[in-house]
Design a protein around this motif. Structure first.
Motif, PDB file in Angstrom:
ATOM      1  N   ALA A 150     -10.004 -11.706   2.456  1.00  0.00           N
ATOM      2  CA  ALA A 150      -9.094 -10.958   1.591  1.00  0.00           C
ATOM      3  C   ALA A 150      -9.438  -9.476   1.551  1.00  0.00           C
ATOM      4  N   ASP A 151     -10.736  -9.127   1.534  1.00  0.00           N
ATOM      5  CA  ASP A 151     -11.103  -7.712   1.466  1.00  0.00           C
ATOM      6  C   ASP A 151     -10.733  -6.985   2.753  1.00  0.00           C
ATOM      7  N   THR A 152     -10.929  -7.646   3.897  1.00  0.00           N
ATOM      8  CA  THR A 152     -10.526  -7.047   5.180  1.00  0.00           C
ATOM      9  C   THR A 152      -9.011  -6.922   5.249  1.00  0.00           C
ATOM     10  N   ARG A 153      -8.300  -7.942   4.761  1.00  0.00           N
ATOM     11  CA  ARG A 153      -6.839  -7.915   4.753  1.00  0.00           C
ATOM     12  C   ARG A 153      -6.324  -6.716   3.959  1.00  0.00           C
ATOM     13  N   ALA A 154      -6.877  -6.511   2.770  1.00  0.00           N
ATOM     14  CA  ALA A 154      -6.439  -5.385   1.934  1.00  0.00           C
ATOM     15  C   ALA A 154      -6.769  -4.051   2.593  1.00  0.00           C
ATOM     16  N   GLU A 155      -7.976  -3.957   3.185  1.00  0.00           N
ATOM     17  CA  GLU A 155      -8.379  -2.721   3.867  1.00  0.00           C
ATOM     18  C   GLU A 155      -7.432  -2.379   5.005  1.00  0.00           C
ATOM     19  N   GLY A 176      -1.416   4.064   6.585  1.00  0.00           N
ATOM     20  CA  GLY A 176      -2.027   5.357   6.858  1.00  0.00           C
ATOM     21  C   GLY A 176      -2.189   5.633   8.333  1.00  0.00           C
ATOM     22  N   ASP A 177      -3.444   5.653   8.817  1.00  0.00           N
ATOM     23  CA  ASP A 177      -3.696   6.102  10.196  1.00  0.00           C
ATOM     24  C   ASP A 177      -3.199   5.133  11.255  1.00  0.00           C
ATOM     25  N   ALA A 213      -3.571  -4.582  14.163  1.00  0.00           N
ATOM     26  CA  ALA A 213      -4.513  -3.768  13.390  1.00  0.00           C
ATOM     27  C   ALA A 213      -5.888  -4.418  13.334  1.00  0.00           C
ATOM     28  N   LEU A 214      -5.933  -5.739  13.138  1.00  0.00           N
ATOM     29  CA  LEU A 214      -7.208  -6.443  13.090  1.00  0.00           C
ATOM     30  C   LEU A 214      -7.916  -6.370  14.437  1.00  0.00           C
ATOM     31  N   SER A 215      -7.150  -6.455  15.524  1.00  0.00           N
ATOM     32  CA  SER A 215      -7.742  -6.332  16.858  1.00  0.00           C
ATOM     33  C   SER A 215      -8.389  -4.965  17.043  1.00  0.00           C
ATOM     34  N   ILE A 216      -7.679  -3.920  16.657  1.00  0.00           N
ATOM     35  CA  ILE A 216      -8.214  -2.564  16.790  1.00  0.00           C
ATOM     36  C   ILE A 216      -9.434  -2.379  15.883  1.00  0.00           C
ATOM     37  N   HIS A 217      -9.352  -2.906  14.675  1.00  0.00           N
ATOM     38  CA  HIS A 217     -10.461  -2.838  13.721  1.00  0.00           C
ATOM     39  C   HIS A 217     -11.724  -3.464  14.311  1.00  0.00           C
ATOM     40  N   ARG A 218     -11.596  -4.638  14.928  1.00  0.00           N
ATOM     41  CA  ARG A 218     -12.762  -5.314  15.500  1.00  0.00           C
ATOM     42  C   ARG A 218     -13.293  -4.557  16.719  1.00  0.00           C
ATOM     43  N   LEU A 219     -12.403  -3.972  17.519  1.00  0.00           N
ATOM     44  CA  LEU A 219     -12.864  -3.154  18.637  1.00  0.00           C
ATOM     45  C   LEU A 219     -13.654  -1.952  18.140  1.00  0.00           C
ATOM     46  N   GLU A 220     -13.157  -1.324  17.091  1.00  0.00           N
ATOM     47  CA  GLU A 220     -13.866  -0.172  16.516  1.00  0.00           C
ATOM     48  C   GLU A 220     -15.208  -0.591  15.918  1.00  0.00           C
ATOM     49  N   GLN A 221     -15.255  -1.749  15.270  1.00  0.00           N
ATOM     50  CA  GLN A 221     -16.523  -2.234  14.732  1.00  0.00           C
ATOM     51  C   GLN A 221     -17.556  -2.416  15.830  1.00  0.00           C
ATOM     52  N   PRO A 251       0.818  -1.218   0.000  1.00  0.00           N
ATOM     53  CA  PRO A 251       0.000   0.000   0.000  1.00  0.00           C
ATOM     54  C   PRO A 251       0.847   1.262   0.000  1.00  0.00           C
ATOM     55  N   PRO A 252       0.273   2.373  -0.447  1.00  0.00           N
ATOM     56  CA  PRO A 252       0.972   3.652  -0.299  1.00  0.00           C
ATOM     57  C   PRO A 252       1.287   3.901   1.170  1.00  0.00           C
TER      58      PRO A 252
END
Length: 331
Positions: A278-283, A290-291, A136-144, A117-118
């Motif tokens: 795969a879509d979550t992995r790419a995201e 980035g952030d 990152a996946l852990s934080i993503h799921r907490l945010e979800q 990724p950029p």
């Protein structure tokens, strides 16, 4: 394509494991529709286990360990990737039943690859690797599940490890108040530099008796430990809080009850970075550029060569390694 290349190969003979650097040819590589020249890999506890005698995780021999790799496409029969494209691969069957990243050349299914990724170099991608992706996946799921920086402090257990230290840095970068738990007193200054607002000794999370419900302390948690530590975290969540569970270094059995779930609405979120969609992995890799990209990423890790890998894996297996280690396979 080069006629020969070096790789770290694990074999089995007479029930005992053997691991050494070998010279291979492209014909030795497993099936796959993309071949890449590996620039970097990384060192993880799972890799150290795969390289140890009589391990129970390698599914076929000979095997090249390395659950992470980042490099440049050499050949591809898949239209999504062309020679020269920088790519990342983590998880799936890498280093377990399919040759992994400890090899100057690798061949993998295209579906396992993510374009670089950029915002990330190949080296930075491996400074993150599976550890960073898991954080990152852990934080993503907490945010979800509704966690925001204004909800209160977030606990990170096993904070001096690869996943834990990166989770501390990512959460702090997003504006969360982070409380980090570790048993290593010498890591306190480092964790504060990563952004921890408070540091707890791991013994504070593993008292002899753990009541199913305790004082409400944290709005969320990234737990890399499991066992009693996870039970303590669940019983200490604020109402509606969530715990992302991604490790078992403290044991697989969790001595708790249903009370945190039915009386406080606590959520236990299982984190699987191996077969993540795969879509979550790419995201998430885009967010890691980035952030979620930690500040000073280069300074978080140390770099070794393929020749230094055997000794480093031994240290990782004994638990004497420190922080993130990346393996340079190409100049």
């Amino acid at each position: 394509m080069q006629e020969t290349f070096r790789a770290f190969v694990v074999n089995r003979s007479g029930g005992a494991g053997a691991a050494e650097l070998q010279t291979l040819s492209p014909a030795d590589l497993p099936a796959g529709n993309v071949t890449l020249r590996v620039a970097y890999s990384s060192v993880n506890y799972k890799d150290a286990m795969a390289a140890s005698p009589n391990n129970k995780i390698v599914k076929a021999y000979p095997m090249v360990p390395g659950i992470d790799m980042a490099g440049t496409v050499v050949e591809s029969s898949d239209a999504r990737f062309r020679p020269g494209d920088p790519v990342i691969a983590t998880g799936y069957e890498l280093g377990i039943s399919h040759f992994g990243g400890y090899s100057e050349l690798a061949r993998v299914p295209a579906d396992w690859l993510v374009p670089l990724p950029p915002g990330l170099t190949l080296r930075e991608a491996m400074a993150l690797g599976t550890a960073g992706f898991t954080a990152a996946l852990s934080i993503h799921r907490l945010e979800q599940n509704g966690l925001t920086p204004g909800d209160g402090p977030v606990l990170v257990t096993g904070a001096s490890g690869g996943v834990g230290s990166l989770a501390v840095a990512m959460l702090a970068g997003l504006g969360y108040e982070v409380e980090a738990s570790t048993g290593k007193d010498e890591e306190h200054d480092h964790l504060r530099q990563l952004g921890a607002a408070a540091i707890l000794h791991r013994s504070a999370l593993t008292p002899e008796a753990i009541p199913p419900l305790q004082r409400q302390r944290w709005a969320g948690a990234v737990d890399t430990v499991g066992g009693q530590t996870l039970a303590f975290a669940l019983g200490s969540m604020r109402y509606g809080g969530s715990v992302a569970a991604c490790g078992v270094t403290g044991g697989a059995d969790v001595p708790t009850t249903v009370y945190p779930f039915i009386l406080r609405g606590v959520n236990l979120l299982g984190i699987d970075s191996v077969y993540c969609r795969a879509d979550t992995r790419a995201e998430l890799w885009n967010r890691l550029g980035g952030d979620l990209k930690p500040k000073g990423l280069d300074a978080i890790c140390r770099e070794i060569t393929l020749d230094e890998l055997p000794g480093t894996l031994e240290q990782a297996l004994k638990g004497t390694g420190k922080g993130r280690t990346i393996v340079r396979l190409a100049e």
